[in-house]
Structures are given as structure tokens and as C-alpha cells.
Design an enzyme around this catalytic site. Sequence first.
Site, mmCIF file in Angstrom:
data_model
loop_
_atom_site.group_PDB
_atom_site.id
_atom_site.type_symbol
_atom_site.label_atom_id
_atom_site.label_comp_id
_atom_site.label_asym_id
_atom_site.label_seq_id
_atom_site.Cartn_x
_atom_site.Cartn_y
_atom_site.Cartn_z
ATOM 1 N N ASP A 153 -1.702 -12.252 6.145
ATOM 2 C CA ASP A 153 -2.962 -12.092 5.438
ATOM 3 C C ASP A 153 -4.072 -12.680 6.303
ATOM 4 O O ASP A 153 -3.974 -13.832 6.755
ATOM 5 C CB ASP A 153 -2.892 -12.809 4.101
ATOM 6 N N ALA A 154 -5.117 -11.909 6.566
ATOM 7 C CA ALA A 154 -6.173 -12.349 7.490
ATOM 8 C C ALA A 154 -6.869 -13.612 7.001
ATOM 9 O O ALA A 154 -7.269 -14.463 7.804
ATOM 10 C CB ALA A 154 -7.191 -11.228 7.693
ATOM 11 N N ASP A 193 -11.833 -4.629 9.984
ATOM 12 C CA ASP A 193 -11.366 -3.241 10.001
ATOM 13 C C ASP A 193 -10.395 -3.066 8.844
ATOM 14 O O ASP A 193 -9.212 -2.792 9.018
ATOM 15 C CB ASP A 193 -10.696 -2.930 11.342
ATOM 16 N N GLN A 206 0.814 -1.205 0.000
ATOM 17 C CA GLN A 206 0.000 0.000 0.000
ATOM 18 C C GLN A 206 0.850 1.258 0.000
ATOM 19 O O GLN A 206 1.986 1.250 0.472
ATOM 20 C CB GLN A 206 -0.894 0.037 1.263
ATOM 21 N N GLU A 232 -3.639 0.228 12.936
ATOM 22 C CA GLU A 232 -3.376 1.446 13.709
ATOM 23 C C GLU A 232 -3.619 1.254 15.196
ATOM 24 O O GLU A 232 -3.213 2.071 16.016
ATOM 25 C CB GLU A 232 -4.223 2.600 13.190
ATOM 26 N N ASP A 289 -2.850 -7.920 10.759
ATOM 27 C CA ASP A 289 -2.690 -6.939 9.688
ATOM 28 C C ASP A 289 -1.618 -7.426 8.734
ATOM 29 O O ASP A 289 -0.603 -7.992 9.155
ATOM 30 C CB ASP A 289 -2.315 -5.573 10.260
#
Length: 331
Positions: A161-162, A179, A55, A110, A130
Site C-alpha cells: 500500500d503506497a 498513478d 480489483q 503497468e 503498487d
Amino acid sequence: MGEAVEFFHSNGFCKVHEESDPNHISSWFEEEIDVDLKWSFALNRVLHKGTSEYQDIVLLDTKRFGKVLVIDGKMQSAEADEFIYHECLIHPALLCHPNPETVFIMGGGEGSAAREAFKHKSIKKVVMCDIDQEVVDFCREYLTANHKAFSNKKLNLVINDAKAELEERKEKFDIIVGDLADPVEGGPCYQLYTKSFYEHILKPKLSESGIFVTQAGPAGVFTHQEVFSSIYNTIKQVFKYVLAYTAHVPSFADTWGWVMASDKPFLIDAEKIDKKIEDRIDGELLYLNGASLFSSTIMNKSVSQTLKNETHVYTEEDARFIHGHGVAFRN
């Protein structure tokens, strides 16, 4: 000759315009919400910018909203009002569960979602998974409000990776939270909004009274058909009881949506929710109470009709995206 005004873009490029007013703020962040709509706010400084494996990441110090986290050009969280988003994401599901003890957070790097979960006295374990180590690292460093959450002994922080993490784990969770960043083309997480993921990977990892909740993107009159209605309809294909709710988040410049789902019915009674908040939660919530939770489930006519009539089901082959592009798309 006027003053040069800089517009900072999340991809690292800037546009500079001449400004004749010498008192005008000289540095702004500009988010392209759509091809014909932009949202900008004044900056004090840029705290961090870079591109991870997954990202584009920007952390800004803004004049209006404090510290702001921007991922792939999209506002993720602002210091001044992130409590609205995160209280709405976490507390309705935990308050509707009879006794939530374990939580799995997909994304949440976060730390704010974990922070809110830890306010519940019954919580014994929070897994925060995350995919992006860099996001987690600089949020841990810069977002001081979440230092306690990151250091909580009940937190199990996983960089993975979730989808893979849920597949590998044997245990079940009382609450699973999405989230995640909004689904953008080339982004890392759009597959975590699909029917196959919800049905075959996520739902089997919920306990008997388990509840799944996810952020579901913009939900305003002009934006709810982007992904909100599709996510809602997709989850309806998998769970017996599905509840959509919304709230206005000023820094997002829009109304935002969440979807909560379970195979057990939800009871949203304002007085009972207030009593649960009083009994179960340490500290004070800044936004959510029984009345606001109940009212958040009531959609305006335009949105409610779209939710009722939506037929699109989110799949890997037929995904919907909000405006914008992830790193993979640009490569």
C-alpha cells in the site's frame, strides 16, 4: 435469424444481442461511464480476466486501441494512446524540477509511468509501489512496451500500500507521482486522494524543491465536477503552488486531468520547456512539447470557473467518487 453479438463486461458477465448484419463485429467491450452513458469498442479477444484481492482486472486485445487494461470496469490504459496520459503524468513535473534524481510512483503497476521517468538522464532511482501483485505480473508479461522499464536496474519495485510504504520510508523524493486508479466506492485507493494523506504523509516525503503530481480523473465539460475539481481544491489546501492541466485521451472518451503541486513556483515557458526536453530526455516524446504543455494549463470557461469556485475538500469521511464500484463494495 441474426448473428449473436456479445458485449463483454469487466465483471465477467456478458450480454448477448441478436444482430441482423452478418458482417457486424460479434464481440464488444462495454464500459458504463454513467447510468445513462456507455462506451464500447470491438474486441479481437480477451487476454486475461480475473479478480485479485483488491480489483477486477481485464486485459483485452481490441481492434481500435490495441491491448487495453481495464480495472474495476474503468479503462486504465490503451496501447494506441497511453503515451498521451503517461507523458502528461510524468514529464511536466520532471521538467519543472531543477534536477530530478529520485521518483516515487504510487500505483503505476503497468510500468508505463516508470518507462517515461527513465527517459530523463538525471534519474538515479525510481520506486514503483503498487498494491496489486497480480496487476504487476500480467502487465509485465503482456505489455511488451514496458519490458525495459521492468528490467531497469534503477527500478525498485515494491508490492505494498503506497500510504504505508511512504510512512515507513526515511528518504525524501524529488518527485512523487500518483498513478492511481480513479476513486470509486469500494476501490483500494480513494484514501490516497485525501487532504490528510497529502498533508501528513506525502508532503513530508518530498525534498526541498520536490513536486507532487497526480492523475485527477475526467476533466471534460460534463465530467470535471466528478472528482477533478475536488482533487485540485484539496491539493490547494496543502501546497503553495498548484497547477491543473488537461489533455484529450481518445480511448478514455473524454478530456483527462492532472494536478501538479509544490512549494516552489512553476515556470511554464514553451521555448524553455522545449530546450529542457532536448537537453534532459533520451529519445523522442510523441505528444508533449513546450507549446502543448503550456496550452494544457489553459482551461475552458466552464472548467476554470468550477476550479476557482470549488469548495469541497476530499476527506475519508466526505469523499467523491466517479461512477462505478470496487471489489470491496460488491462484497
